[in-house]
Design an enzyme around this catalytic site. Structure first.
Site, PDB file in Angstrom:
ATOM      1  N   ARG A   1      43.122 -23.376   8.220  1.00 21.45           N
ATOM      2  CA  ARG A   1      42.854 -23.755   6.816  1.00 21.45           C
ATOM      3  C   ARG A   1      44.138 -24.138   6.065  1.00 21.45           C
ATOM      4  O   ARG A   1      44.091 -24.543   4.909  1.00 21.45           O
ATOM      5  CB  ARG A   1      42.167 -22.605   6.061  1.00 21.45           C
ATOM      6  CG  ARG A   1      40.788 -22.283   6.582  1.00 21.45           C
ATOM      7  CD  ARG A   1      40.097 -21.235   5.720  1.00 21.45           C
ATOM      8  NE  ARG A   1      39.090 -20.527   6.495  1.00 21.45           N
ATOM      9  CZ  ARG A   1      37.841 -20.949   6.665  1.00 21.45           C
ATOM     10  NH1 ARG A   1      37.411 -22.050   6.094  1.00 21.45           N
ATOM     11  NH2 ARG A   1      36.986 -20.257   7.400  1.00 21.45           N
TER      12      ARG A   1
ATOM     13  N   ARG B   1      27.121 -16.430   0.349  1.00 24.40           N
ATOM     14  CA  ARG B   1      28.051 -16.649   1.452  1.00 24.40           C
ATOM     15  C   ARG B   1      29.359 -15.867   1.259  1.00 24.40           C
ATOM     16  O   ARG B   1      30.082 -16.107   0.286  1.00 24.40           O
ATOM     17  CB  ARG B   1      28.352 -18.146   1.463  1.00 24.40           C
ATOM     18  CG  ARG B   1      29.413 -18.584   2.401  1.00 24.40           C
ATOM     19  CD  ARG B   1      29.816 -20.018   2.099  1.00 24.40           C
ATOM     20  NE  ARG B   1      30.788 -20.445   3.057  1.00 24.40           N
ATOM     21  CZ  ARG B   1      31.665 -21.419   2.863  1.00 24.40           C
ATOM     22  NH1 ARG B   1      31.663 -22.082   1.723  1.00 24.40           N
ATOM     23  NH2 ARG B   1      32.513 -21.735   3.792  1.00 24.40           N
TER      24      ARG B   1
ATOM     25  N   TYR C   1      34.389 -15.590  -1.565  1.00 24.21           N
ATOM     26  CA  TYR C   1      34.038 -16.686  -2.475  1.00 24.21           C
ATOM     27  C   TYR C   1      33.413 -16.238  -3.796  1.00 24.21           C
ATOM     28  O   TYR C   1      33.117 -17.074  -4.647  1.00 24.21           O
ATOM     29  CB  TYR C   1      33.090 -17.660  -1.757  1.00 24.21           C
ATOM     30  CG  TYR C   1      33.715 -18.313  -0.544  1.00 24.21           C
ATOM     31  CD1 TYR C   1      34.847 -19.113  -0.666  1.00 24.21           C
ATOM     32  CD2 TYR C   1      33.190 -18.109   0.736  1.00 24.21           C
ATOM     33  CE1 TYR C   1      35.434 -19.704   0.442  1.00 24.21           C
ATOM     34  CE2 TYR C   1      33.770 -18.704   1.852  1.00 24.21           C
ATOM     35  CZ  TYR C   1      34.884 -19.497   1.695  1.00 24.21           C
ATOM     36  OH  TYR C   1      35.466 -20.083   2.794  1.00 24.21           O
TER      37      TYR C   1
ATOM     38  N   ALA D   1      35.098 -27.231   4.196  1.00 23.39           N
ATOM     39  CA  ALA D   1      35.758 -27.345   5.504  1.00 23.39           C
ATOM     40  C   ALA D   1      36.213 -28.766   5.816  1.00 23.39           C
ATOM     41  O   ALA D   1      37.129 -28.963   6.631  1.00 23.39           O
ATOM     42  CB  ALA D   1      34.817 -26.841   6.595  1.00 23.39           C
TER      43      ALA D   1
ATOM     44  N   HIS E   1      39.961 -29.816   5.850  1.00 24.24           N
ATOM     45  CA  HIS E   1      40.872 -29.608   6.973  1.00 24.24           C
ATOM     46  C   HIS E   1      40.677 -30.621   8.100  1.00 24.24           C
ATOM     47  O   HIS E   1      41.439 -30.630   9.059  1.00 24.24           O
ATOM     48  CB  HIS E   1      40.683 -28.177   7.514  1.00 24.24           C
ATOM     49  CG  HIS E   1      40.566 -27.148   6.427  1.00 24.24           C
ATOM     50  ND1 HIS E   1      41.598 -26.890   5.554  1.00 24.24           N
ATOM     51  CD2 HIS E   1      39.523 -26.354   6.020  1.00 24.24           C
ATOM     52  CE1 HIS E   1      41.203 -25.957   4.677  1.00 24.24           C
ATOM     53  NE2 HIS E   1      39.949 -25.630   4.945  1.00 24.24           N
TER      54      HIS E   1
ATOM     55  N   ARG F   1      44.875 -17.718   4.474  1.00 24.68           N
ATOM     56  CA  ARG F   1      43.763 -17.446   5.392  1.00 24.68           C
ATOM     57  C   ARG F   1      44.118 -17.918   6.813  1.00 24.68           C
ATOM     58  O   ARG F   1      45.280 -18.028   7.152  1.00 24.68           O
ATOM     59  CB  ARG F   1      42.494 -18.097   4.834  1.00 24.68           C
ATOM     60  CG  ARG F   1      42.105 -17.521   3.456  1.00 24.68           C
ATOM     61  CD  ARG F   1      40.816 -18.126   2.940  1.00 24.68           C
ATOM     62  NE  ARG F   1      39.697 -17.805   3.827  1.00 24.68           N
ATOM     63  CZ  ARG F   1      38.513 -18.426   3.766  1.00 24.68           C
ATOM     64  NH1 ARG F   1      38.307 -19.374   2.859  1.00 24.68           N
ATOM     65  NH2 ARG F   1      37.546 -18.096   4.606  1.00 24.68           N
TER      66      ARG F   1
ATOM     67  N   ASN G   1      36.199 -30.060  -4.300  1.00 27.74           N
ATOM     68  CA  ASN G   1      36.249 -28.951  -3.353  1.00 27.74           C
ATOM     69  C   ASN G   1      35.552 -29.455  -2.101  1.00 27.74           C
ATOM     70  O   ASN G   1      34.316 -29.442  -2.026  1.00 27.74           O
ATOM     71  CB  ASN G   1      35.567 -27.695  -3.897  1.00 27.74           C
ATOM     72  CG  ASN G   1      35.746 -26.517  -2.933  1.00 27.74           C
ATOM     73  OD1 ASN G   1      36.180 -26.698  -1.791  1.00 27.74           O
ATOM     74  ND2 ASN G   1      35.406 -25.318  -3.383  1.00 27.74           N
TER      75      ASN G   1
ATOM     76  N   ASP H   1      40.693 -41.294   3.192  1.00 25.86           N
ATOM     77  CA  ASP H   1      40.708 -42.749   3.010  1.00 25.86           C
ATOM     78  C   ASP H   1      39.887 -43.157   1.790  1.00 25.86           C
ATOM     79  O   ASP H   1      40.256 -44.094   1.071  1.00 25.86           O
ATOM     80  CB  ASP H   1      40.169 -43.453   4.260  1.00 25.86           C
ATOM     81  CG  ASP H   1      41.153 -43.419   5.423  1.00 25.86           C
ATOM     82  OD1 ASP H   1      42.312 -43.024   5.214  1.00 25.86           O
ATOM     83  OD2 ASP H   1      40.747 -43.786   6.548  1.00 25.86           O
TER      84      ASP H   1
ATOM     85  N   GLU I   1      42.457 -31.613  -5.810  1.00 24.49           N
ATOM     86  CA  GLU I   1      41.857 -30.802  -4.737  1.00 24.49           C
ATOM     87  C   GLU I   1      41.744 -29.364  -5.218  1.00 24.49           C
ATOM     88  O   GLU I   1      42.723 -28.814  -5.721  1.00 24.49           O
ATOM     89  CB  GLU I   1      42.763 -30.868  -3.495  1.00 24.49           C
ATOM     90  CG  GLU I   1      42.313 -29.935  -2.387  1.00 24.49           C
ATOM     91  CD  GLU I   1      43.278 -29.923  -1.197  1.00 24.49           C
ATOM     92  OE1 GLU I   1      44.224 -30.744  -1.167  1.00 24.49           O
ATOM     93  OE2 GLU I   1      43.079 -29.074  -0.320  1.00 24.49           O
TER      94      GLU I   1
ATOM     95  N   HIS J   1      40.085 -25.228  -4.404  1.00 22.02           N
ATOM     96  CA  HIS J   1      39.447 -24.260  -3.514  1.00 22.02           C
ATOM     97  C   HIS J   1      39.281 -22.951  -4.268  1.00 22.02           C
ATOM     98  O   HIS J   1      40.152 -22.570  -5.058  1.00 22.02           O
ATOM     99  CB  HIS J   1      40.299 -24.005  -2.268  1.00 22.02           C
ATOM    100  CG  HIS J   1      40.526 -25.253  -1.490  1.00 22.02           C
ATOM    101  ND1 HIS J   1      39.575 -25.799  -0.673  1.00 22.02           N
ATOM    102  CD2 HIS J   1      41.595 -26.103  -1.464  1.00 22.02           C
ATOM    103  CE1 HIS J   1      40.043 -26.924  -0.158  1.00 22.02           C
ATOM    104  NE2 HIS J   1      41.260 -27.133  -0.628  1.00 22.02           N
TER     105      HIS J   1
ATOM    106  N   PRO K   1      30.488 -29.137   2.044  1.00 21.07           N
ATOM    107  CA  PRO K   1      29.542 -28.363   2.839  1.00 21.07           C
ATOM    108  C   PRO K   1      29.629 -26.850   2.603  1.00 21.07           C
ATOM    109  O   PRO K   1      30.718 -26.305   2.418  1.00 21.07           O
ATOM    110  CB  PRO K   1      29.932 -28.694   4.286  1.00 21.07           C
ATOM    111  CG  PRO K   1      31.325 -29.188   4.212  1.00 21.07           C
ATOM    112  CD  PRO K   1      31.442 -29.884   2.880  1.00 21.07           C
ATOM    113  N   ASN K   2      28.456 -26.253   2.608  1.00 15.99           N
ATOM    114  CA  ASN K   2      28.265 -24.796   2.500  1.00 15.99           C
ATOM    115  C   ASN K   2      28.530 -24.240   1.106  1.00 15.99           C
ATOM    116  O   ASN K   2      28.294 -23.053   0.868  1.00 15.99           O
ATOM    117  CB  ASN K   2      29.129 -24.040   3.544  1.00 15.99           C
ATOM    118  CG  ASN K   2      28.752 -24.422   4.954  1.00 15.99           C
ATOM    119  OD1 ASN K   2      27.570 -24.349   5.306  1.00 15.99           O
ATOM    120  ND2 ASN K   2      29.697 -24.872   5.754  1.00 15.99           N
TER     121      ASN K   2
HETATM  122  C1  DQA Z   1      36.940 -23.566   0.504  1.00 17.96           C
HETATM  123  C2  DQA Z   1      37.959 -23.231   1.600  1.00 17.96           C
HETATM  124  C3  DQA Z   1      37.600 -23.919   2.900  1.00 17.96           C
HETATM  125  O1  DQA Z   1      38.543 -23.574   3.919  1.00 17.96           O
HETATM  126  C4  DQA Z   1      36.229 -23.489   3.374  1.00 17.96           C
HETATM  127  O2  DQA Z   1      35.862 -24.182   4.538  1.00 17.96           O
HETATM  128  C5  DQA Z   1      35.189 -23.640   2.307  1.00 17.96           C
HETATM  129  C6  DQA Z   1      35.522 -23.253   0.946  1.00 17.96           C
HETATM  130  C7  DQA Z   1      37.211 -22.771  -0.795  1.00 17.96           C
HETATM  131  O3  DQA Z   1      36.701 -23.185  -1.831  1.00 17.96           O
HETATM  132  O4  DQA Z   1      37.887 -21.742  -0.761  1.00 17.96           O
HETATM  133  O5  DQA Z   1      34.055 -24.002   2.583  1.00 17.96           O
HETATM  134  O6  DQA Z   1      37.051 -24.952   0.193  1.00 17.96           O
END
Ligand code: DQA
Length: 143
Positions: free
Chosen positions: A110, A17, A22, A76, A79, A106, A73, A86, A97, A99, A9-10
């Site tokens: 997180r 953003r 980022y 959010a 977390h 942070r 990635n 699962d 994983e 980021h 998401p996002n």
């Molecule tokens: C993120 C870190 C996460 O805490 C955050 O919610 C994101 C981006 C990162 O790529 O740094 O949406 O995954």
């Protein structure tokens, strides 16, 4: 080798953003550069984004037997999501994983990753390069 890059998401808002955290590149730009590097290395990549937890779960499940690695990635959902954790366990596809930001430097909420224990490793804090480092890690694991 086939690698599935999944973005949560996002991450479709990258570039707009919080660029101080980022970066200024869009997710499309990141995907394009990654595709070029993957092609040069002879690797097939599939690069996707979803704002929906269930869709990410389905994509992870469907990766079983179809991909050699998942690079995730989870935004959010990292977390919070036991469902993603699962799905990674169920799919049995080695998952990295990633980021853009260093989640450990942070806010405290997180610092915890629900998915880290079922991933082969975590790459965080290198901006766009987190994606490229994950690609490198996949290449090295295949040797
Ligand atoms: C993120 C870190 C996460 O805490 C955050 O919610 C994101 C981006 C990162 O790529 O740094 O949406 O995954």
């Amino acid at each position: 080798m086939r690698i599935l890059f999944l973005n949560g998401p996002n991450l479709n808002m990258l570039g707009l953003r919080e660029p101080g955290i980022y970066g200024s590149k869009s997710l499309g730009d990141i995907g394009d550069t990654l595709r070029e590097r993957a092609k040069a290395a002879g690797v097939e990549i599939n690069f996707r984004q979803s704002n929906h937890e269930g869709e990410l779960v389905t994509w992870i499940q469907d990766a079983r037997g179809q991909f050699d690695f998942i690079v995730l990635n989870a935004g959010a959902y990292t977390h919070t999501s036991i469902a993603l954790r699962d799905a990674i366990s169920a799919a049995e596809v080695p998952t990295i994983e990633i980021h853009l930001s260093n989640i450990h430097a942070r806010e405290s909420f997180r610092h915890q990753s629900m998915i880290a224990p079922v991933c082969i490793g975590q790459i965080a804090g290198f901006g766009e390069d987190s994606y490229h480092l994950a690609l490198e890690a996949c290449l090295k694991k295949m040797i």
